[in-house]
Design an enzyme around this catalytic site. Structure first.
Site, mmCIF file in Angstrom:
data_model
loop_
_atom_site.group_PDB
_atom_site.id
_atom_site.type_symbol
_atom_site.label_atom_id
_atom_site.label_comp_id
_atom_site.label_asym_id
_atom_site.label_seq_id
_atom_site.Cartn_x
_atom_site.Cartn_y
_atom_site.Cartn_z
ATOM 1 N N CYS A 64 6.596 -9.892 8.060
ATOM 2 C CA CYS A 64 8.043 -9.761 8.268
ATOM 3 C C CYS A 64 8.510 -10.759 9.338
ATOM 4 C CB CYS A 64 8.351 -8.358 8.759
ATOM 5 S SG CYS A 64 7.919 -7.064 7.611
ATOM 6 N N CYS A 113 8.262 -10.054 13.206
ATOM 7 C CA CYS A 113 6.918 -9.836 13.763
ATOM 8 C C CYS A 113 5.971 -10.990 13.445
ATOM 9 C CB CYS A 113 6.335 -8.530 13.226
ATOM 10 S SG CYS A 113 7.344 -7.092 13.626
ATOM 11 N N CYS A 147 -1.000 -3.977 9.982
ATOM 12 C CA CYS A 147 0.180 -3.134 9.758
ATOM 13 C C CYS A 147 -0.199 -1.716 9.355
ATOM 14 C CB CYS A 147 1.062 -3.750 8.681
ATOM 15 S SG CYS A 147 0.227 -3.973 7.111
ATOM 16 N N CYS A 154 7.716 1.686 12.278
ATOM 17 C CA CYS A 154 8.396 0.774 11.358
ATOM 18 C C CYS A 154 7.458 0.379 10.217
ATOM 19 C CB CYS A 154 8.878 -0.462 12.130
ATOM 20 S SG CYS A 154 9.882 -1.588 11.163
ATOM 21 N N CYS A 155 6.202 0.013 10.556
ATOM 22 C CA CYS A 155 5.235 -0.337 9.506
ATOM 23 C C CYS A 155 4.926 0.872 8.627
ATOM 24 C CB CYS A 155 3.942 -0.870 10.118
ATOM 25 S SG CYS A 155 3.988 -2.599 10.618
HETATM 26 S S1 SF4 Z 1 5.731 -6.035 10.368
HETATM 27 FE FE1 SF4 Z 1 7.391 -5.617 11.870
HETATM 28 S S2 SF4 Z 1 9.326 -5.546 10.721
HETATM 29 FE FE2 SF4 Z 1 7.603 -5.426 9.229
HETATM 30 S S3 SF4 Z 1 7.335 -3.269 8.869
HETATM 31 FE FE3 SF4 Z 1 5.913 -3.817 10.524
HETATM 32 S S4 SF4 Z 1 7.035 -3.514 12.472
HETATM 33 FE FE4 SF4 Z 1 8.525 -3.470 10.764
#
Ligand code: SF4
Length: 250
Positions: free
Chosen positions: A209, A212, A235, A128-129
């Site tokens: 985010c 998280c 991240c 996701c990151c």
């Molecule tokens: S901090 Fe969480 S929601 Fe944001 S990009 Fe990374 S995994 Fe995804």
């Protein structure tokens, strides 16, 4: 010369230049570092800033605005930010007179392939990151020879030895606030009457985010609210993942 050799040469030059700048400017105060760096790169590849508009962002942005409010300021819009952060971004940019806010979004294709229902953060935070932060970050800085960050040595063990100037692939990352403490930050915010991200008042001392990020208790490590309960602490936009992304984008 083939492309790989050109890239290796560019990386070697960036490493030499980062070391030279560290020796020449690394001990100066943050405002001077920003001014001299802006002059150094204005006509030689360009320079930008990347900001999360989080708990600590106002100081660096205020210093940047004193030097040149037209410098590009990139914001990575992951699609998962708190609404408060998005409002704060626009209010702070207006307060400081920032003229070149660049909002960078994730690409459609990897989102559709890996995260069509926006739930990827629940099962694979690294991927996701990668999609929502690391790749957009590489795209954000790709047009420039250098960029500023607000990172500080006290924030994490991984940053304890961080220089002010560091080569990242063929580019240079500049951390003008590397030596600043939490107290320095608070004193500057107060002295300059800078607007604070409203989430700070609710205990969010390191803001990313919303899925998280959690508030922390007084006295706790501010970054312990990020990816709480996981081994993940960064991240990836400041780690070797970015270097790989930049290398593939070069
Ligand atoms: S901090 Fe969480 S929601 Fe944001 S990009 Fe990374 S995994 Fe995804």
């Amino acid at each position: 010369m083939d492309e790989k050799q050109k890239l290796r040469n560019a990386e070697a030059l960036a490493a030499e230049e980062a070391a030279r700048l560290e020796a020449a400017y690394g001990e100066l105060d943050a405002g001077e570092i920003i001014r001299l760096s802006a002059e150094r790169f204005a006509a030689d590849g360009g320079i930008a800033t990347v900001s999360s508009f989080g708990a600590d962002s106002a100081v660096l942005l205020h210093l940047i605005a004193q030097v040149d409010p037209a410098l590009p300021v990139a914001f990575l819009d992951t699609g998962h930010h708190f609404g408060e952060t998005l409002e704060y971004r626009d209010q702070l940019a207006a307060d400081l007179g920032l003229e070149n806010l660049v909002i960078v979004h994730p690409q459609d294709e990897p989102l559709a392939r890996h995260d069509p229902d926006s739930q990827l953060h629940k099962v694979d935070t690294d991927l996701c990151c990668e999609i929502r932060k690391v790749e957009p970050m590489a795209r954000a800085v790709e047009p420039y020879a250098a960029w500023f960050t607000g990172r500080k040595r006290h924030q994490a063990q991984t940053r304890a030895q961080m220089p002010v100037f560091e080569a990242v692939g063929p580019r240079i990352r500049i951390n003008p606030l590397a030596r600043w403490t939490t107290q320095d930050q608070a004193d500057y915010m107060r002295a300059q009457k800078l607007r604070e991200n409203p989430l700070v008042a609710f205990g969010y001392l390191s803001i990313g985010c919303f899925p998280c990020t959690q508030p922390v208790q007084p006295g706790e490590d501010p970054r312990s609210g990020r990816w709480a309960g996981q081994t993940k602490t960064e991240c990836g936009i400041h780690l070797p993942q970015l270097e790989r992304s930049l290398t593939s984008a070069a």
